[in-house]
Structures are given as structure tokens and as C-alpha cells.
Motif scaffolding. Structure first.
Motif, PDB file in Angstrom:
ATOM      1  N   ILE A   1       9.275 -11.970   1.706  1.00 25.91           N
ATOM      2  CA  ILE A   1       9.748 -10.614   1.420  1.00 25.91           C
ATOM      3  C   ILE A   1       8.808  -9.609   2.071  1.00 25.91           C
ATOM      4  O   ILE A   1       7.699  -9.952   2.466  1.00 25.91           O
ATOM      5  CB  ILE A   1       9.826 -10.325  -0.099  1.00 25.91           C
ATOM      6  CG1 ILE A   1       8.420 -10.376  -0.730  1.00 25.91           C
ATOM      7  CG2 ILE A   1      10.774 -11.295  -0.794  1.00 25.91           C
ATOM      8  CD1 ILE A   1       8.374  -9.943  -2.187  1.00 25.91           C
ATOM      9  N   THR A   2       9.268  -8.380   2.143  1.00 30.88           N
ATOM     10  CA  THR A   2       8.400  -7.283   2.584  1.00 30.88           C
ATOM     11  C   THR A   2       7.994  -6.493   1.354  1.00 30.88           C
ATOM     12  O   THR A   2       8.843  -5.933   0.646  1.00 30.88           O
ATOM     13  CB  THR A   2       9.132  -6.361   3.574  1.00 30.88           C
ATOM     14  OG1 THR A   2       9.515  -7.131   4.725  1.00 30.88           O
ATOM     15  CG2 THR A   2       8.240  -5.214   4.012  1.00 30.88           C
ATOM     16  N   ILE A   3       6.694  -6.471   1.081  1.00 32.47           N
ATOM     17  CA  ILE A   3       6.205  -5.793  -0.115  1.00 32.47           C
ATOM     18  C   ILE A   3       6.008  -4.306   0.148  1.00 32.47           C
ATOM     19  O   ILE A   3       6.397  -3.461  -0.668  1.00 32.47           O
ATOM     20  CB  ILE A   3       4.878  -6.423  -0.579  1.00 32.47           C
ATOM     21  CG1 ILE A   3       5.084  -7.899  -0.939  1.00 32.47           C
ATOM     22  CG2 ILE A   3       4.308  -5.661  -1.778  1.00 32.47           C
ATOM     23  CD1 ILE A   3       3.818  -8.630  -1.296  1.00 32.47           C
ATOM     24  N   PHE A   4       5.419  -3.992   1.288  1.00 35.19           N
ATOM     25  CA  PHE A   4       5.116  -2.601   1.616  1.00 35.19           C
ATOM     26  C   PHE A   4       5.842  -2.158   2.894  1.00 35.19           C
ATOM     27  O   PHE A   4       5.965  -2.935   3.847  1.00 35.19           O
ATOM     28  CB  PHE A   4       3.605  -2.409   1.823  1.00 35.19           C
ATOM     29  CG  PHE A   4       2.777  -2.613   0.576  1.00 35.19           C
ATOM     30  CD1 PHE A   4       2.817  -1.693  -0.456  1.00 35.19           C
ATOM     31  CD2 PHE A   4       1.949  -3.722   0.451  1.00 35.19           C
ATOM     32  CE1 PHE A   4       2.053  -1.866  -1.596  1.00 35.19           C
ATOM     33  CE2 PHE A   4       1.181  -3.905  -0.680  1.00 35.19           C
ATOM     34  CZ  PHE A   4       1.233  -2.981  -1.717  1.00 35.19           C
ATOM     35  N   GLU A   5       6.274  -0.909   2.858  1.00 34.04           N
ATOM     36  CA  GLU A   5       6.790  -0.262   4.070  1.00 34.04           C
ATOM     37  C   GLU A   5       5.682   0.657   4.584  1.00 34.04           C
ATOM     38  O   GLU A   5       5.181   1.514   3.868  1.00 34.04           O
ATOM     39  CB  GLU A   5       8.042   0.556   3.739  1.00 34.04           C
ATOM     40  CG  GLU A   5       8.634   1.266   4.942  1.00 34.04           C
ATOM     41  CD  GLU A   5       9.862   2.081   4.572  1.00 34.04           C
ATOM     42  OE1 GLU A   5      10.063   3.128   5.214  1.00 34.04           O
ATOM     43  OE2 GLU A   5      10.585   1.690   3.620  1.00 34.04           O
ATOM     44  N   ARG A   6       5.256   0.412   5.840  1.00 32.11           N
ATOM     45  CA  ARG A   6       4.172   1.199   6.417  1.00 32.11           C
ATOM     46  C   ARG A   6       4.702   2.532   6.949  1.00 32.11           C
ATOM     47  O   ARG A   6       5.729   2.557   7.654  1.00 32.11           O
ATOM     48  CB  ARG A   6       3.499   0.442   7.565  1.00 32.11           C
ATOM     49  CG  ARG A   6       2.504  -0.645   7.134  1.00 32.11           C
ATOM     50  CD  ARG A   6       3.186  -1.875   6.551  1.00 32.11           C
ATOM     51  NE  ARG A   6       2.215  -2.963   6.299  1.00 32.11           N
ATOM     52  CZ  ARG A   6       2.534  -4.063   5.669  1.00 32.11           C
ATOM     53  NH1 ARG A   6       3.767  -4.238   5.176  1.00 32.11           N
ATOM     54  NH2 ARG A   6       1.615  -4.995   5.518  1.00 32.11           N
TER      55      ARG A   6
ATOM     56  N   VAL B   1       1.386   3.575   2.625  1.00 30.05           N
ATOM     57  CA  VAL B   1       2.345   2.501   2.370  1.00 30.05           C
ATOM     58  C   VAL B   1       3.172   2.835   1.138  1.00 30.05           C
ATOM     59  O   VAL B   1       2.698   3.487   0.205  1.00 30.05           O
ATOM     60  CB  VAL B   1       1.630   1.142   2.167  1.00 30.05           C
ATOM     61  CG1 VAL B   1       0.963   0.676   3.461  1.00 30.05           C
ATOM     62  CG2 VAL B   1       0.632   1.203   1.020  1.00 30.05           C
ATOM     63  N   LEU B   2       4.420   2.373   1.156  1.00 29.57           N
ATOM     64  CA  LEU B   2       5.324   2.534   0.026  1.00 29.57           C
ATOM     65  C   LEU B   2       5.864   1.172  -0.367  1.00 29.57           C
ATOM     66  O   LEU B   2       6.096   0.316   0.490  1.00 29.57           O
ATOM     67  CB  LEU B   2       6.486   3.455   0.400  1.00 29.57           C
ATOM     68  CG  LEU B   2       6.137   4.906   0.776  1.00 29.57           C
ATOM     69  CD1 LEU B   2       7.410   5.627   1.271  1.00 29.57           C
ATOM     70  CD2 LEU B   2       5.552   5.634  -0.419  1.00 29.57           C
ATOM     71  N   LEU B   3       6.042   0.957  -1.666  1.00 31.93           N
ATOM     72  CA  LEU B   3       6.622  -0.299  -2.149  1.00 31.93           C
ATOM     73  C   LEU B   3       8.108  -0.363  -1.817  1.00 31.93           C
ATOM     74  O   LEU B   3       8.842   0.616  -2.017  1.00 31.93           O
ATOM     75  CB  LEU B   3       6.447  -0.428  -3.661  1.00 31.93           C
ATOM     76  CG  LEU B   3       5.069  -0.877  -4.181  1.00 31.93           C
ATOM     77  CD1 LEU B   3       4.991  -0.651  -5.686  1.00 31.93           C
ATOM     78  CD2 LEU B   3       4.822  -2.341  -3.855  1.00 31.93           C
TER      79      LEU B   3
END
Length: 304
Positions: free
Chosen positions: A45-50, A55-57
Motif C-alpha cells: 500500500i501507499t501510506i504517505f502521499e509526498r 507528507v499526507l496520509l
């Protein structure tokens, strides 16, 4: 997945920045970035969006964070309880046949440790319970005796429970009496001299085989006999009924007082004497704790 990766992820989510999280964790940003990427790769999965602002969850990351926090909180609770500064008390337990010297050694052992940090337990019980308690790890040490009469039977029970036996002392049989007993001034006592007085022995319950008896010479025939469950009752019956017990001759005046005497048992052709080897039983292939080692030392010192 490791607890360290989970912790890194939680801190990063809290501060919303890889740079700030790395500073707070006292690690380099590449190390943090690598740990988060490895975690994301393992979970799929992708936990953080850069973003340019940090960063955002992601939705998946937010769901994972809720579960991860619960896991890490449990870890923190375990560390708080069992760690170097934890509140958990170490435990030490002894199960023994009804020996005052075993209690005396326990008293001296407890004096050497902080009862705020350790939980102590001593249990005087039937022979089978002593063996089962140590076999089931309810007690680290068990105290009992073996003789030529019961050795094979006791050894078989110990083998079934994975136990070893370490002898401490070997002694002949003695008659245990109240100081005002009619025979209390004798230099030695034969069994036929005791026929008018009740023989006291500890009840062994439904498994009360002769081989489990706590008293030496249990194979003899006794005209009068009273079964009981504790040492206090035995002492009272010695006073009130002129009862007697057959024992090792090793008693603790510090605990039982000086109102009782032990007199050598004198053998005859029909009723020979016998020796009993008192020792401690333990779980084989295990290392005794520091408290258990201290207890064993106190037992050994008692017989010096």
C-alpha cells in the motif's frame, strides 16, 4: 514489518514532514525514507502521499495507522510492565513437604530480597502436589525426601514430570515428641514403646500410597494412627494426645519453639531403622534463578 518501522510511520504522520520526523527520531532523512518505503512495499500500500509541503496520509495509510497505533501502544504497555523500570514482580515459589527447616530457609531468603520487587510463595502440601507443582512450573523448587523404600516410586514420578533431585542431607529416623511426653527423657525409643500412643502422619489424599508418605518408616504397622494436614495440628496433638511423629530429627526451634524434642529411633529385629535423604527437586534442563540459588544455599547452610 518491525516495531521500529511502525514507530517511524507514527511519528511521521504526527509531524507531517519527513525532515521534521527525522530530526525528532535523531536519524537521517534517507534512513527514514528508506524505512517507510520498505514498509509500504511489504504491505503493498501507499501510506504517505509526498507533497511540496510535506507528507499526507492516504486513505489506506490512515486505516493502517489506526491499527498500527494499537499495536505500538500494546508494545509500550509491555515495555512499561516488563522492562528494566517495569512494575512486574519477579516470582519465586517453593512447594515442600511439611518441614520447618524449609520454611526457615524461605524466611532467610526473603530477607535478602525486596518484597516490593518480588512475589514470594511457599506451599506445604502433599508429596504428589510437590512433584506436580514443580513439574507444571508452579514452583521452581520442591522439597521432599527419598529412602530405599520409596526411591524407585518417587524417581518414576520425577522422570514422568521431567524433574531432577539434588540431595542435601541424609539422616536416620527420629521420634518427634512433646517435651512432657512420658518417653521424652529416653535416650532412644523402640517402636514397641510407642504402641500406647497415636502415630501422627500427614494425609496424602486419594493418592495416599505408602510410597508418598512424608514420614520415614511408613511401611511399619502402627496400632494407633491419626492423619492430619498441617504442622500446627501435629504439634497440638503431640501436646493433647501424647502423639508422636517419625522424622529426620531436624526441626527449627526458631519457628516451632523449644517445647518439642527429637529422640533417636532404636531398631529391633522386626522394625529396622532407615535413612532418609532430603533434597530439592527442580525442572531438568533449566537454570535456577538467583532467588532459587539463594534458597538452596540457605537450606544447605541450615544443615552445617
Amino acid at each position: 514489518m518491525t516495531l521500529q518501522q511502525i514507530y517511524y510511520m507514527i511519528v511521521t504522520a504526527e509531524v507531517g514532514s519527513m525532515n521534521k520526523a527525522a530530526e525528532k527520531l535523531f536519524i537521517s532523512q534517507p534512513t527514514l525514507t528508506s524505512a517507510i518505503k520498505e514498509l509500504e512495499s511489504e504491505l503493498g500500500i501507499t501510506i504517505f502521499e509526498r507533497t511540496n509541503r510535506g507528507v499526507l496520509l492516504t486513505d489506506e495509510g490512515n486505516d493502517f495507522l489506526m491499527s498500527a497505533r494499537q499495536i505500538y501502544q500494546q508494545y509500550e504497555l509491555l515495555k512499561e510492565k516488563y522492562g528494566p523500570q517495569g512494575s512486574i514482580k519477579h516470582k519465586f515459589s517453593v512447594s515442600c513437604q511439611h518441614y520447618s527447616f524449609a520454611v526457615k530457609a524461605f524466611v532467610e531468603t526473603v530477607k535478602q530480597f525486596d518484597t516490593l520487587k518480588y512475589e514470594f510463595r511457599i506451599k506445604e502440601c502433599q508429596t504428589m502436589e510437590v512433584i506436580k507443582d514443580v513439574g507444571n512450573s508452579k514452583s521452581e523448587i520442591g522439597i521432599l525426601y527419598m529412602s530405599d523404600y520409596n526411591r524407585k516410586y518417587i524417581q518414576r514420578l520425577m522422570d514422568e514430570n521431567g524433574l531432577g533431585f539434588e540431595p542435601i542431607i541424609t539422616c536416620d529416623a527420629y521420634v518427634y515428641l512433646y517435651k512432657d511426653h512420658p518417653l521424652a527423657k529416653e535416650k532412644s525409643i523402640r517402636l514397641n514403646q510407642l504402641q500406647d500412643y497415636p502415630y501422627l502422619s500427614f494425609d496424602q489424599g486419594d493418592d495416599g500410597a505408602f510410597y508418598l508418605a512424608e514420614e520415614i518408616l511408613s511401611e511399619n504397622e502402627y496400632a494407633r494412627q491419626i492423619k492430619l494436614n498441617d504442622r500446627a495440628t501435629a504439634l497440638n496433638l503431640m501436646i493433647g494426645l501424647n502423639g508422636y511423629m517419625l522424622c529426620s530429627g531436624i526441626i527449627s526451634e526458631a519457628l516451632n519453639g523449644d517445647d518439642y524434642v527429637v529422640i533417636p529411633y532404636e531398631a529391633d529385629d522386626d522394625n529396622p531403622n532407615s535413612s532418609m535423604t532430603i533434597g530439592y527437586i527442580y525442572k531438568r534442563h533449566s537454570v535456577l534463578s538467583p532467588i532459587a540459588k539463594t534458597y538452596v544455599e540457605e537450606l544447605s547452610d541450615y544443615f552445617k
